[in-house]
Design a protein around this motif. Structure first.
Motif, PDB file in Angstrom:
ATOM      1  N   LEU A 161      26.242 -15.883 -11.931  1.00  0.00           N
ATOM      2  CA  LEU A 161      26.991 -16.612 -12.950  1.00  0.00           C
ATOM      3  C   LEU A 161      26.610 -16.113 -14.345  1.00  0.00           C
ATOM      4  O   LEU A 161      27.473 -15.930 -15.201  1.00  0.00           O
ATOM      5  N   TYR A 162      25.327 -15.874 -14.578  1.00  0.00           N
ATOM      6  CA  TYR A 162      24.854 -15.353 -15.862  1.00  0.00           C
ATOM      7  C   TYR A 162      25.550 -14.025 -16.172  1.00  0.00           C
ATOM      8  O   TYR A 162      26.046 -13.800 -17.278  1.00  0.00           O
ATOM      9  N   LYS A 163      25.627 -13.156 -15.185  1.00  0.00           N
ATOM     10  CA  LYS A 163      26.265 -11.858 -15.364  1.00  0.00           C
ATOM     11  C   LYS A 163      27.736 -12.033 -15.755  1.00  0.00           C
ATOM     12  O   LYS A 163      28.219 -11.405 -16.696  1.00  0.00           O
ATOM     13  N   LEU A 164      28.445 -12.905 -15.054  1.00  0.00           N
ATOM     14  CA  LEU A 164      29.867 -13.137 -15.340  1.00  0.00           C
ATOM     15  C   LEU A 164      30.068 -13.731 -16.730  1.00  0.00           C
ATOM     16  O   LEU A 164      30.966 -13.308 -17.472  1.00  0.00           O
ATOM     17  N   LEU A 165      29.235 -14.699 -17.091  1.00  0.00           N
ATOM     18  CA  LEU A 165      29.346 -15.329 -18.414  1.00  0.00           C
ATOM     19  C   LEU A 165      29.041 -14.338 -19.534  1.00  0.00           C
ATOM     20  O   LEU A 165      29.695 -14.347 -20.581  1.00  0.00           O
ATOM     21  N   ALA A 166      28.067 -13.463 -19.322  1.00  0.00           N
ATOM     22  CA  ALA A 166      27.728 -12.446 -20.328  1.00  0.00           C
ATOM     23  C   ALA A 166      28.889 -11.468 -20.507  1.00  0.00           C
ATOM     24  O   ALA A 166      29.203 -11.063 -21.636  1.00  0.00           O
ATOM     25  N   LEU A 167      29.536 -11.088 -19.406  1.00  0.00           N
ATOM     26  CA  LEU A 167      30.693 -10.193 -19.497  1.00  0.00           C
ATOM     27  C   LEU A 167      31.840 -10.862 -20.253  1.00  0.00           C
ATOM     28  O   LEU A 167      32.512 -10.226 -21.071  1.00  0.00           O
ATOM     29  N   VAL A 168      32.053 -12.145 -20.000  1.00  0.00           N
ATOM     30  CA  VAL A 168      33.088 -12.887 -20.723  1.00  0.00           C
ATOM     31  C   VAL A 168      32.754 -12.930 -22.214  1.00  0.00           C
ATOM     32  O   VAL A 168      33.627 -12.736 -23.061  1.00  0.00           O
ATOM     33  N   ASP A 169      31.485 -13.145 -22.548  1.00  0.00           N
ATOM     34  CA  ASP A 169      31.092 -13.145 -23.965  1.00  0.00           C
ATOM     35  C   ASP A 169      31.297 -11.777 -24.605  1.00  0.00           C
ATOM     36  O   ASP A 169      31.631 -11.683 -25.788  1.00  0.00           O
ATOM     37  N   ALA A 216      44.625 -13.812 -11.428  1.00  0.00           N
ATOM     38  CA  ALA A 216      45.110 -14.588 -12.573  1.00  0.00           C
ATOM     39  C   ALA A 216      43.975 -14.860 -13.563  1.00  0.00           C
ATOM     40  O   ALA A 216      44.164 -14.746 -14.775  1.00  0.00           O
ATOM     41  N   LEU A 217      42.797 -15.192 -13.042  1.00  0.00           N
ATOM     42  CA  LEU A 217      41.653 -15.445 -13.926  1.00  0.00           C
ATOM     43  C   LEU A 217      41.283 -14.191 -14.695  1.00  0.00           C
ATOM     44  O   LEU A 217      41.047 -14.243 -15.907  1.00  0.00           O
ATOM     45  N   LEU A 218      41.261 -13.056 -14.016  1.00  0.00           N
ATOM     46  CA  LEU A 218      40.934 -11.804 -14.692  1.00  0.00           C
ATOM     47  C   LEU A 218      41.943 -11.506 -15.794  1.00  0.00           C
ATOM     48  O   LEU A 218      41.564 -11.115 -16.900  1.00  0.00           O
ATOM     49  N   GLY A 219      43.217 -11.727 -15.514  1.00  0.00           N
ATOM     50  CA  GLY A 219      44.244 -11.514 -16.538  1.00  0.00           C
ATOM     51  C   GLY A 219      44.021 -12.392 -17.755  1.00  0.00           C
ATOM     52  O   GLY A 219      44.124 -11.934 -18.898  1.00  0.00           O
ATOM     53  N   PHE A 220      43.693 -13.662 -17.520  1.00  0.00           N
ATOM     54  CA  PHE A 220      43.429 -14.570 -18.632  1.00  0.00           C
ATOM     55  C   PHE A 220      42.196 -14.128 -19.415  1.00  0.00           C
ATOM     56  O   PHE A 220      42.201 -14.116 -20.648  1.00  0.00           O
ATOM     57  N   LEU A 221      41.122 -13.771 -18.710  1.00  0.00           N
ATOM     58  CA  LEU A 221      39.895 -13.368 -19.385  1.00  0.00           C
ATOM     59  C   LEU A 221      40.101 -12.093 -20.193  1.00  0.00           C
ATOM     60  O   LEU A 221      39.605 -11.975 -21.314  1.00  0.00           O
ATOM     61  N   ARG A 222      40.852 -11.156 -19.648  1.00  0.00           N
ATOM     62  CA  ARG A 222      41.106  -9.891 -20.354  1.00  0.00           C
ATOM     63  C   ARG A 222      41.967 -10.083 -21.596  1.00  0.00           C
ATOM     64  O   ARG A 222      41.709  -9.476 -22.629  1.00  0.00           O
ATOM     65  N   LYS A 245      35.097 -25.768 -20.268  1.00  0.00           N
ATOM     66  CA  LYS A 245      34.387 -26.123 -19.040  1.00  0.00           C
ATOM     67  C   LYS A 245      35.126 -25.601 -17.812  1.00  0.00           C
ATOM     68  O   LYS A 245      34.506 -25.328 -16.786  1.00  0.00           O
ATOM     69  N   ASP A 246      36.430 -25.469 -17.925  1.00  0.00           N
ATOM     70  CA  ASP A 246      37.228 -24.943 -16.818  1.00  0.00           C
ATOM     71  C   ASP A 246      36.791 -23.511 -16.491  1.00  0.00           C
ATOM     72  O   ASP A 246      36.686 -23.130 -15.317  1.00  0.00           O
ATOM     73  N   ILE A 247      36.528 -22.725 -17.523  1.00  0.00           N
ATOM     74  CA  ILE A 247      36.107 -21.336 -17.323  1.00  0.00           C
ATOM     75  C   ILE A 247      34.740 -21.295 -16.644  1.00  0.00           C
ATOM     76  O   ILE A 247      34.524 -20.513 -15.715  1.00  0.00           O
ATOM     77  N   LEU A 248      33.819 -22.132 -17.095  1.00  0.00           N
ATOM     78  CA  LEU A 248      32.500 -22.208 -16.457  1.00  0.00           C
ATOM     79  C   LEU A 248      32.658 -22.560 -14.980  1.00  0.00           C
ATOM     80  O   LEU A 248      32.050 -21.934 -14.115  1.00  0.00           O
ATOM     81  N   ILE A 257      41.119 -14.968 -23.426  1.00  0.00           N
ATOM     82  CA  ILE A 257      39.893 -15.731 -23.701  1.00  0.00           C
ATOM     83  C   ILE A 257      39.463 -15.631 -25.164  1.00  0.00           C
ATOM     84  O   ILE A 257      39.050 -16.615 -25.761  1.00  0.00           O
ATOM     85  N   LYS A 258      39.592 -14.442 -25.753  1.00  0.00           N
ATOM     86  CA  LYS A 258      39.129 -14.282 -27.139  1.00  0.00           C
ATOM     87  C   LYS A 258      39.992 -15.024 -28.148  1.00  0.00           C
ATOM     88  O   LYS A 258      39.566 -15.289 -29.267  1.00  0.00           O
ATOM     89  N   TYR A 259      41.214 -15.390 -27.745  1.00  0.00           N
ATOM     90  CA  TYR A 259      42.099 -16.143 -28.625  1.00  0.00           C
ATOM     91  C   TYR A 259      41.983 -17.645 -28.404  1.00  0.00           C
ATOM     92  O   TYR A 259      42.088 -18.423 -29.344  1.00  0.00           O
ATOM     93  N   VAL A 260      41.775 -18.036 -27.162  1.00  0.00           N
ATOM     94  CA  VAL A 260      41.678 -19.456 -26.835  1.00  0.00           C
ATOM     95  C   VAL A 260      40.282 -19.993 -27.133  1.00  0.00           C
ATOM     96  O   VAL A 260      40.130 -21.102 -27.644  1.00  0.00           O
TER      97      VAL A 260
END
Length: 178
Positions: free
Chosen positions: A147-155, A71-77, A4-7, A80-83
């Motif tokens: 937000l949809y665009k960002l969430l899709a990129l994260v997925d 910092a968020l971009l670093g975490f997402l890159r 939920k933090d990422i959302l 995210i796929k491990y957490v």
């Protein structure tokens, strides 16, 4: 850190980029709860967790929370796929995500015939189900195109092989203006 933090962080990035980003009511707990589908108490806890780990800081002049995009971009890159790993599930009706979302269509290709989708009984597309970061994602994404665009990129990062993840990561960097 919770999904939920990422959302919440992605919604805040979306708000910061909107024309009304400097309006304090946009950042009220009530407004954020309504926009994300996260309860007010969970939202407050998520914000505090993000401040604690350095993903959010208070803006000095306004005291509004601001996302540390770098910092968020670093975490997402990198994390995210491990957490919060994602995998394709059974065929369901849903909302296109990852490389099937409008933002990535034509930029990366799928190895299979079925598109990844967030399960949603009201949607018209069929594809392989992908568990979203949290249950509130489909409803929150339906209310906010950015937000949809960002969430899709994260997925795409969560699901993709290195090439797809790099394309999505580069697009996120551009979206974050980092």
């Amino acid at each position: 850190m919770k999904s939920k933090d990422i959302l919440l962080l992605l919604k805040m990035v979306s708000l910061e980029q909107s024309s009304h980003a400097n309006e304090p009511h946009q950042y009220s707990v009530r407004a954020l709860a309504q926009a994300t589908g996260i309860s007010k108490s969970e939202l407050n806890q998520a914000l505090n967790r993000c401040i604690h780990v350095g993903l959010v800081a208070r803006d000095r002049p306004t005291n509004l929370p601001r996302v540390n995009r770098r910092a968020l971009l670093g975490f997402l890159r990198e994390g995210i796929k491990y957490v919060f790993p994602a995998s394709l599930g059974p065929v369901v009706r849903g909302i296109p995500t990852a490389f099937a979302a409008p933002t990535l269509v034509g930029k990366v290709m799928s190895a299979g015939d079925l598109l990844p989708v967030w399960p949603d009984a009201k949607a018209t597309d069929m594809g392989q189900g992908v568990e979203p970061l949290c249950k509130a994602v489909p409803a929150a994404a339906a209310q906010d195109e950015k937000l949809y665009k960002l969430l899709a990129l994260v997925d795409a990062i969560r699901l993709g092989r290195p090439r797809e993840a790099k394309v999505a990561s580069d697009m996120l960097k551009q979206e974050f203006s980092v």
